[in-house]
Design an enzyme around this catalytic site. Structure first.
Site, mmCIF file in Angstrom:
data_model
loop_
_atom_site.group_PDB
_atom_site.id
_atom_site.type_symbol
_atom_site.label_atom_id
_atom_site.label_comp_id
_atom_site.label_asym_id
_atom_site.label_seq_id
_atom_site.Cartn_x
_atom_site.Cartn_y
_atom_site.Cartn_z
ATOM 1 N N GLU A 1 0.754 -1.150 -0.095
ATOM 2 C CA GLU A 1 -0.147 -0.008 0.166
ATOM 3 C C GLU A 1 0.768 1.266 -0.081
ATOM 4 O O GLU A 1 0.571 2.316 -0.624
ATOM 5 C CB GLU A 1 -0.831 -0.146 1.106
ATOM 6 C CG GLU A 1 -2.050 -1.004 1.386
ATOM 7 C CD GLU A 1 -3.108 -1.027 0.083
ATOM 8 O OE1 GLU A 1 -3.148 0.024 -0.446
ATOM 9 O OE2 GLU A 1 -3.800 -2.012 -0.026
ATOM 10 N N GLU B 1 -12.821 -0.455 -9.788
ATOM 11 C CA GLU B 1 -12.118 -1.415 -11.110
ATOM 12 C C GLU B 1 -12.970 -1.421 -12.208
ATOM 13 O O GLU B 1 -12.521 -1.497 -13.289
ATOM 14 C CB GLU B 1 -11.974 -2.815 -10.564
ATOM 15 C CG GLU B 1 -10.531 -2.966 -9.707
ATOM 16 C CD GLU B 1 -10.685 -2.364 -8.419
ATOM 17 O OE1 GLU B 1 -9.603 -2.037 -7.459
ATOM 18 O OE2 GLU B 1 -11.737 -1.955 -7.741
ATOM 19 N N ASP C 1 -4.257 -10.047 -8.386
ATOM 20 C CA ASP C 1 -4.516 -8.967 -9.442
ATOM 21 C C ASP C 1 -3.433 -8.313 -9.985
ATOM 22 O O ASP C 1 -2.996 -8.307 -11.109
ATOM 23 C CB ASP C 1 -5.780 -8.063 -8.852
ATOM 24 C CG ASP C 1 -5.435 -7.624 -7.719
ATOM 25 O OD1 ASP C 1 -4.494 -7.787 -6.995
ATOM 26 O OD2 ASP C 1 -6.666 -7.018 -6.930
ATOM 27 N N GLU D 1 -18.441 -7.347 -3.160
ATOM 28 C CA GLU D 1 -17.032 -7.995 -2.812
ATOM 29 C C GLU D 1 -16.833 -9.049 -3.481
ATOM 30 O O GLU D 1 -16.168 -9.507 -4.210
ATOM 31 C CB GLU D 1 -16.520 -7.626 -1.654
ATOM 32 C CG GLU D 1 -16.328 -6.261 -0.971
ATOM 33 C CD GLU D 1 -15.173 -5.562 -1.412
ATOM 34 O OE1 GLU D 1 -14.234 -5.251 -0.470
ATOM 35 O OE2 GLU D 1 -15.078 -5.338 -2.717
#
Length: 554
Positions: A96, A351, A237, A330
């Site tokens: 992050e 996304e 991902d 989710e």
């Protein structure tokens, strides 16, 4: 073809609505939450989440410029220079911190001149935001000192890796560094960042299964897969995303061929009727017939490699889920056509909108603008509160959560705005550019082709060619070219560039030895942390761990 008449006016109107959404959230963050990382919109206060960096401010900085707000961009740059300190005793997510802080600072650094800031004589090879990005990235380097070169998931910004740190990191937490770290190496001339990022990418590649898949979590000391679910979503991902984006940014055939090999295996084992399921990485048997909202980046990624027809078909599947709920839950159980227990929330993720933006650039299909319109309507109707926009805790009854993630301003708003703003400077096709004189010669910037990192921070690929440090580097390239042409006639010779693509000192040491020396020492210790912790995005459904099935609460 063209978008057709009548779309420009609605686009303008929607663009202004998106701009109003941004300021509703941003102003309330400044009023109620700054200098904390994030706004808590239900209680109108702030909280630190990923460190203590005023994260929403760093994440929103380049969005300000994309919306055309030059004066606020300039003000925030000054605030950050004075107020952000990375010498703090905080345990931070390596992943992050890289995508949000390092990525946000690099992007803002490269956009500084466009934003009318007075830049240093050496810019873009020097500057205050670049120094901040480098300082933040240096704080992450101790995490990479493992026998495998794969990083720990968490690092203490003051002390390095904690002695009891779990050695289990998710795949995305290992493979999502090349965009930021290669950019840093090219701008600063220090090869260490690109070296560690490449070594981590290659370690994952080396540990793929015989059928060509990677799992979800791996032990970075032993290289044993702990969670063996293979798919394109949470925990994996952005590894795939960065193989493609790294290949484009660095013009690197090896990274692209890795991705194309994975792409074949993903199609063979996980794709069913334009949906993607989760499978066991060694056997290819289905482990979870679930669509996760994080997977919705995939059509956008497919469009980047030119696979537009497949991308559109998968996008339309995902869009049906959005229309069913007014957002993407989710987790969505594909056979049952409904949400998964405890995974019914939508934290305003970007996304699907990101994929719509890419696909709209490729096709001009008006369906993609409809998704944008639906997103604006849903987010305003369900999640807008007096103090900003709140995470949707449950899409079935529209209960809200007291959180506004920084990616809402960094990504969701930015991609929505860019979907409705075809003439934005980000969409430049190369017809417009700046020529900048650097200590290393003239260089062309702002010609378009921006690469978004996984937090939607745009990197100008041309900038990577501005800061070549040594004259001798030209001679080394000429030598390589001579060698290439002299060997061209021999069978199967592949021309492999040194990993630096331009830093002279690195060309002498192409294998990245510097990152290996310190690596062998850290012992695997029993960890007090949860075995399956991925700082990037918790993957809390049932997971096959070493062949056994676990549920959330283990």
């Amino acid at each position: 073809g063209a978008a057709g008449p009548g779309l420009s006016a609605p686009c303008l109107c929607r663009r202004e609505r998106v701009r109003a959404m941004f300021y509703h959230a941003y102003e309330h963050y400044l009023e109620s939450a700054f200098p904390y990382d994030e706004l808590r919109p239900l209680t109108c206060d702030g909280q630190d989440t990923w460190g203590s960096f005023s994260l929403t401010l760093i994440d929103a900085l380049d969005t300000l410029l994309i919306l055309g707000n030059v004066s606020e961009f300039q003000r925030v740059v000054n605030v950050l220079q004075e107020g952000v300190d990375f010498d703090i005793d905080v345990n931070a997510s390596v992943f992050e911190t890289n995508i949000r802080v390092v990525g946000g600072l690099l992007s803002a650094h490269l956009l500084s001149r466009k934003a009318g800031l007075e830049v240093e004589a050496g810019w873009p090879c020097s500057g205050p935001l670049l120094r901040m990005a480098e300082e933040a990235a240096r704080k992450l380097l101790p995490a990479f000192q493992t026998p495998t070169g794969m990083p720990y998931g968490t690092v203490n910004l003051l002390h390095g890796v904690n002695p009891g740190e779990t050695p289990v990191t998710c795949t995305a937490g290992i493979g999502t560094f090349i965009v930021e770290f290669a950019t840093l190496s090219h701008l600063t001339g220090d090869p260490v960042f690109e070296d560690v990022a490449r070594k981590a990418l290659k370690a994952l590649w080396k540990n793929r299964s015989d059928i060509g898949l990677v799992g979800n979590h791996i032990d970075v000391i032993t290289a044993k897969w702990v969670a063996q679910d293979a798919g394109i979503g949470a925990g994996v991902d952005s590894y795939f995303e960065y193989l493609v984006k790294g290949a484009i940014l660095l013009q690197d055939k090896e990274l692209m061929s890795m991705f194309l090999d994975y792409n074949k295996a993903i199609k063979n084992y996980t794709k069913f009727d334009d949906w993607y399921l989760w499978v066991q990485m060694y056997k290819g048997t289905v482990s979870m017939p679930v669509f996760q909202s994080l997977e919705a980046y995939w059509p956008g990624l497919q469009s980047l490699i030119g696979d537009v027809d497949n991308a559109m078909r998968t996008f339309l599947n995902y869009y049906t889920v959005w229309k069913q709920f007014g957002g993407l839950p989710e987790f969505y159980n594909i056979p049952q056509g409904y949400t998964v227990d405890k995974r019914e929330g939508y934290p305003l993720r970007p996304e699907l909108i990101e994929s719509a933006m890419y696909l709209y650039r490729a096709t001009r299909d008006p369906t993609l603008l409809e998704l944008g319109r639906d997103a604006v309507e849903s987010i305003e109707k369900i999640s807008k509160v007096d103090c900003g926009f709140a995470t949707i805790k449950d899409l079935r009854d529209h209960r809200l959560d007291n959180r506004m993630e920084s990616f809402f301003l960094a990504e969701t708003i930015k991609y929505l705005y860019l979907l409705f703003d075809p003439d934005n400077f980000i969409h430049n096709d190369g017809s417009d550019f700046d020529v900048v004189v650097t200590p290393y010669g003239e260089c062309v910037l702002s010609a378009g082709g921006y690469i978004f990192n996984t937090e939607a921070h745009p990197i100008d690929p041309a900038a990577l060619h501005c800061c070549r440090r040594h004259k001798q580097e030209q001679w080394e390239v000429e030598d390589l070219m001579r060698e290439f042409y002299s060997r061209k006639k021999t069978k199967k010779f592949t021309f492999k560039k040194a990993p630096d693509h331009g830093e002279g000192e690195n060309a002498k040491n192409p294998e990245g030895a510097s990152s290996e020396k310190a690596g062998e020492k850290r012992n695997s210790k029993k960890s007090s942390h949860s075995l399956l912790s991925c700082p990037s995005q918790s993957f809390n459904s049932k997971l096959a761990v070493l062949g056994q099935v676990f549920l959330d609460n283990t």
